[in-house]
Design an enzyme around this catalytic site. Sequence first.
Site, PDB file in Angstrom:
ATOM      1  N   HIS A  15       5.645   9.244 -12.670  1.00  0.00           N
ATOM      2  CA  HIS A  15       4.931   9.149 -11.536  1.00  0.00           C
ATOM      3  C   HIS A  15       6.018   8.544 -10.465  1.00  0.00           C
ATOM      4  O   HIS A  15       7.196   7.887 -10.713  1.00  0.00           O
ATOM      5  CB  HIS A  15       4.254   7.514 -11.474  1.00  0.00           C
ATOM      6  CG  HIS A  15       3.154   7.582 -11.698  1.00  0.00           C
ATOM      7  ND1 HIS A  15       2.544   6.175 -12.855  1.00  0.00           N
ATOM      8  CD2 HIS A  15       2.223   8.364 -11.722  1.00  0.00           C
ATOM      9  CE1 HIS A  15       1.608   6.947 -12.740  1.00  0.00           C
ATOM     10  NE2 HIS A  15       0.745   7.813 -12.377  1.00  0.00           N
ATOM     11  N   CYS A  56       3.984  -0.703  -9.024  1.00  0.00           N
ATOM     12  CA  CYS A  56       3.042  -0.374  -9.665  1.00  0.00           C
ATOM     13  C   CYS A  56       2.314  -1.170 -10.280  1.00  0.00           C
ATOM     14  O   CYS A  56       0.866  -0.795  -9.507  1.00  0.00           O
ATOM     15  CB  CYS A  56       3.377   0.041 -11.556  1.00  0.00           C
ATOM     16  SG  CYS A  56       4.673   0.977 -11.944  1.00  0.00           S
TER      17      CYS A  56
END
Length: 274
Positions: free
Chosen positions: A173, A267
Amino acid sequence: MPRQTPERTATLRRYLMCRPTHFTVDYAINPWMDPTQPTDTALALRQWERLHRTYRGLGHTVELIEPVPGLPDMVYAANGATVLGGRALVASFRYPERAPESDAYQAWFRAHGYREVHRAAHVNEGEGDHLVVGGRVLAGTGFRTSRAAHAETARLLGAPVVTLTLVDPRFYHLDTALAVLADDHVMYHPEAFDADSRRVLRTLFPDAILADRADAEVFGLNAVSDGRRVLLPESAKHLAGRLAEHGYEPVPVDVSELLKGGGGAKCCTLELRP
Ligand code: ARG
């Protein structure tokens, strides 16, 4: 090191988080996840509570979304959506294990007064791959969010999007490879990007902090900045020193249990941008 340490200014933020009540690792969709290794949900909860308290202690507002049983990755709230200009673009997950999270996030935005709530048609993992800096959105692709999603993001959020291609599966990511520090400043791990993206990043952010492999491997780039205070894993000691040289205040947090799912402080944190 900058010649003169710049003065950094914090602005108070609104975040959305999800308690890791159902946290575990029982499938593997990134190289950090190993379902044969035990996880400690109680420890994950304690670490998450401390993260939550730290934000509040810094003066930020934290909203909560109810965790759903059977969705162990829902704690990584950054993936639920991208929010900008009062619009919410709800994620469409790459893997079926996380797909049901989209409904939960969509329902949360609708219930919390967001008038424009869109559901991404293309694979789009929210702020995991969409980082807002200044007026633009840096958008990652290569592992999760599809390239086609970037045009959709630009259209639905009404902001210019810069595509960046990730090449190392451990940094799957964008928010594992790059962190936004201020409206015109970022830190990143160059080797996580392809050559074109590295060129783009050098042009856009000539004075970026470059993180080495050791910094990146402990999820040092999965950091949350309010413009001055930067939350990052306590193991990222070297990076914390670099941040201080650049005028930031590093705030170490221990998120070791949540790292077993392949995620850190960022996150777990979705910014609700006005
Ligand atoms: N286990 C989750 C996944 O692989 C971790 C997500 C981490 N989130 C992030 N914003 N990088 O999807």
